[in-house]
Design an enzyme around this catalytic site. Structure first.
Site, short mmCIF file in Angstrom:
data_model
loop_
_atom_site.label_atom_id
_atom_site.label_comp_id
_atom_site.label_asym_id
_atom_site.label_seq_id
_atom_site.Cartn_x
_atom_site.Cartn_y
_atom_site.Cartn_z
N LYS A 62 -5.27 5.41 -7.60
CA LYS A 62 -5.04 6.85 -7.80
C LYS A 62 -4.98 7.18 -9.30
O LYS A 62 -5.53 8.19 -9.74
CB LYS A 62 -3.74 7.27 -7.12
CG LYS A 62 -3.82 7.23 -5.61
CD LYS A 62 -2.48 7.52 -4.99
CE LYS A 62 -2.52 7.33 -3.48
NZ LYS A 62 -1.20 7.25 -2.90
N LEU A 84 0.89 -1.17 0.00
CA LEU A 84 0.00 0.00 0.00
C LEU A 84 0.92 1.21 0.00
O LEU A 84 1.99 1.19 0.63
CB LEU A 84 -0.88 0.01 1.26
CG LEU A 84 -1.91 -1.12 1.37
CD1 LEU A 84 -2.66 -1.01 2.70
CD2 LEU A 84 -2.90 -1.08 0.21
N ASP A 85 0.51 2.27 -0.70
CA ASP A 85 1.32 3.49 -0.71
C ASP A 85 1.47 4.00 0.72
O ASP A 85 0.62 3.73 1.58
CB ASP A 85 0.64 4.59 -1.54
CG ASP A 85 0.48 4.18 -2.99
OD1 ASP A 85 1.26 3.31 -3.45
OD2 ASP A 85 -0.42 4.73 -3.66
N SER A 86 2.51 4.79 0.91
CA SER A 86 2.76 5.32 2.25
C SER A 86 1.53 6.06 2.80
O SER A 86 1.20 5.97 3.99
CB SER A 86 3.97 6.23 2.19
OG SER A 86 4.04 7.02 3.31
#
Ligand code: URA
Length: 237
Positions: free
Chosen positions: A184, A99-101
């Site tokens: 995104k 997962l992205d930060s």
């Protein structure tokens, strides 16, 4: 299995530390002190103790983490990683997927390589569901465009996905791939922008909402059996 491997896998110490503990008569198998760390034990049936405390051997561990924002989905990094949040000495833990930060939510942490591989394999189309907050109002046409396979960044075409509108600025989306920054980029292709992203499900595994960001717990047997079940039928249809 060698005694020193069993104890090292359980995070009891390094092979050197275990050798020394054997020499110091701190390690016993079935009540007998063992001087030779290479001796073979059956982790299922032999009773191994360190300083008289039994060591329970578990080959695999499975944790559901509610990943907080600002933490990196990696095993090692110079910033804080998801593994820094897990207080478990067992060797070989890793996050199943990234997962992205700035994304929060469900992340499976395990040392079960085959299961992780199965869940991440593009062949299996495992469903991942996210709660999405966007900057601009969502349109009905977004649902259709996402359902028919969105072209992102003018190139890659995503597999059809499912979007459930919640209100103007919130929806849930179910995808069956794991492209880089996929959600995104999908909303960017819809001339929108994701302002908050939270994963709430992977296959049948649903984020336990009683876990605050940063908290984790072990999977239940039912959750684990569901995750291990056939992956081939999953689809976002
Ligand atoms: N899609 C994204 O864009 N980011 C994530 O962290 C997960 C899916």
């Amino acid at each position: 299995m060698r005694l020193d491997k069993m104890l090292a896998d359980m995070g009891i110490g390094t092979r050197n530390e275990i050798r020394k503990a054997c020499r110091d008569c701190r390690i016993a198998v079935n009540g007998e002190y063992v001087r030779n760390p290479a001796v073979h034990v059956d982790p299922e049936s032999d009773r191994v103790t360190v300083d008289e405390e039994p060591v329970l051997y578990r080959k695999y561990m499975y944790f559901m983490l509610n990943k907080p924002q600002g933490v990196i989905s990696a095993v090692r990094d110079n910033r804080m990683t998801v593994l820094d949040l897990i207080d478990c000495p067992v060797k070989g833990l890793y996050p199943v997927g990234r997962l992205d930060s700035d994304t929060e939510g469900l992340l499976l942490i395990t040392n079960d390589g085959p299961l992780g591989h199965q869940l991440l394999s593009p062949k299996h189309h495992v469903e991942k569901e996210y709660h999405v907050t966007v900057k601009n109002p969502l349109k009905d046409s977004d649902t259709q465009r996402i359902a028919s396979g969105l072209r992102i960044d003018g190139g890659e075409v995503c597999l059809p996905a499912k979007m459930i509108l919640l209100d103007d600025l919130h929806c849930r989306i179910v995808i069956t791939e794991g492209r880089y920054h996929q959600v995104k980029r999908m909303f960017r292709a819809l001339d929108n922008e994701v302002t908050a992203l939270k994963r709430i499900r992977m296959k049948h595994l649903v984020l336990d909402e009683t876990l605050a960001p940063g908290e984790y717990r072990e999977l239940t047997d039912d959750e684990l059996n569901d995750l291990r079940g056939s992956t081939s039928e999953a689809s976002a249809g």
